[in-house]
Design an enzyme around this catalytic site. Structure first.
Site, PDB file in Angstrom:
ATOM      1  N   GLY A  46     -35.372 -15.191 -18.389  1.00  0.00           N
ATOM      2  CA  GLY A  46     -34.943 -15.775 -17.122  1.00  0.00           C
ATOM      3  C   GLY A  46     -35.539 -14.994 -15.961  1.00  0.00           C
ATOM      4  N   GLN A  51     -37.026 -12.043  -7.569  1.00  0.00           N
ATOM      5  CA  GLN A  51     -37.613 -10.978  -8.402  1.00  0.00           C
ATOM      6  C   GLN A  51     -39.133 -10.904  -8.249  1.00  0.00           C
ATOM      7  OE1 GLN A  51     -35.162 -12.286 -12.043  1.00  0.00           O
ATOM      8  NE2 GLN A  51     -35.444 -10.100 -12.367  1.00  0.00           N
ATOM      9  N   CYS A  94     -32.574  -6.969 -17.735  1.00  0.00           N
ATOM     10  CA  CYS A  94     -33.128  -7.636 -16.559  1.00  0.00           C
ATOM     11  C   CYS A  94     -34.535  -7.122 -16.328  1.00  0.00           C
ATOM     12  CB  CYS A  94     -32.242  -7.322 -15.347  1.00  0.00           C
ATOM     13  SG  CYS A  94     -32.823  -8.089 -13.826  1.00  0.00           S
ATOM     14  N   LEU A  95     -35.455  -8.020 -16.015  1.00  0.00           N
ATOM     15  CA  LEU A  95     -36.840  -7.602 -15.782  1.00  0.00           C
ATOM     16  C   LEU A  95     -36.950  -6.693 -14.559  1.00  0.00           C
ATOM     17  CD1 LEU A  95     -38.707 -10.953 -16.567  1.00  0.00           C
ATOM     18  CD2 LEU A  95     -38.535  -8.913 -18.013  1.00  0.00           C
ATOM     19  N   HIS A 136     -26.137 -14.678 -14.663  1.00  0.00           N
ATOM     20  CA  HIS A 136     -26.958 -13.497 -14.364  1.00  0.00           C
ATOM     21  C   HIS A 136     -28.020 -13.843 -13.313  1.00  0.00           C
ATOM     22  CE1 HIS A 136     -29.504  -9.890 -15.699  1.00  0.00           C
ATOM     23  NE2 HIS A 136     -30.330 -10.608 -14.966  1.00  0.00           N
ATOM     24  N   GLU A 137     -28.722 -14.954 -13.549  1.00  0.00           N
ATOM     25  CA  GLU A 137     -29.803 -15.329 -12.619  1.00  0.00           C
ATOM     26  C   GLU A 137     -29.243 -15.739 -11.266  1.00  0.00           C
ATOM     27  OE1 GLU A 137     -32.711 -14.531 -13.367  1.00  0.00           O
ATOM     28  OE2 GLU A 137     -32.319 -14.205 -15.486  1.00  0.00           O
ATOM     29  N   HIS A 140     -28.687 -12.971  -8.922  1.00  0.00           N
ATOM     30  CA  HIS A 140     -29.887 -12.526  -8.198  1.00  0.00           C
ATOM     31  C   HIS A 140     -29.995 -13.227  -6.845  1.00  0.00           C
ATOM     32  CE1 HIS A 140     -31.985  -9.866 -10.952  1.00  0.00           C
ATOM     33  NE2 HIS A 140     -31.871 -10.729 -11.950  1.00  0.00           N
TER      34      HIS A 140
END
Ligand code: NI
Length: 170
Positions: A46, A51, A94-95, A136-137, A140
């Site tokens: 995701g 990001q 998370c990236l 989660h996304e 962000h």
């Protein structure tokens, strides 16, 4: 399509509150294509636009298993319209917080709506991986990282590791 650099904590841009998208047009689709390519390259499941430094309410995701064909999903202006009282705990990563994994508790089921790749409205009730990932996304989009759900102690430990790693690798 192009792979874009992914911002990592503690980059202050990750705390931005993202703005709603006004139109799902070719320009937005080009962004979503880049985001998907960037996510696959990382690799991750995701990615939110912020990001890659774009403060718009856009998410891409692919929850297909290793042996399944790709199943990209696109979320424009997503909104959660209902959350279950029941909670579920999953190990999240998370990236933007690379190589850190911690259990996070969130509502087990949600109802959510968004616009898809072509600007068509979608509404679903989600559980499991989709419910967790979407929450989660969507965090962000509010400038929130999964580590913000942890105790201050755990978060501080992770942030120290992140700052050290950044010094080492630039
Ligand atoms: Ni993330």
């Amino acid at each position: 399509m192009a792979i874009r650099p992914i911002l990592t904590a503690p980059d202050p841009r990750l705390k931005t509150i993202s703005k709603p998208v006004e139109r799902v047009d070719d320009e937005l689709r080009a962004l979503m294509d880049d985001m998907l390519e960037t996510m696959y390259d990382a690799p991750g499941i995701g990615l939110a636009a912020i990001q890659v430094g774009v403060p718009h309410r856009v998410i891409v995701m692919d929850l297909a298993g290793k042996d399944e064909p790709p199943a990209p999903q696109y979320f424009v202006n997503p909104e959660i319209t209902w959350r279950s009282e029941e909670l579920a705990s999953y190990e999240e990563g998370c990236l933007s917080v690379p190589e850190m994994y911690e259990d996070v508790q969130r509502p087990a089921r949600i109802k959510a709506k968004w616009l898809d790749y072509n600007g068509n409205p979608v509404e679903v009730e989600a559980d499991g991986m989709l419910a967790t990932c979407l929450q989660h996304e969507m965090d962000h989009l509010e400038g929130v990282l999964f580590i913000d759900h942890l105790s201050k102690l755990k978060r501080d430990i992770i942030m120290r590791k992140m700052v050290k790693a950044k010094k080492r690798y630039g």
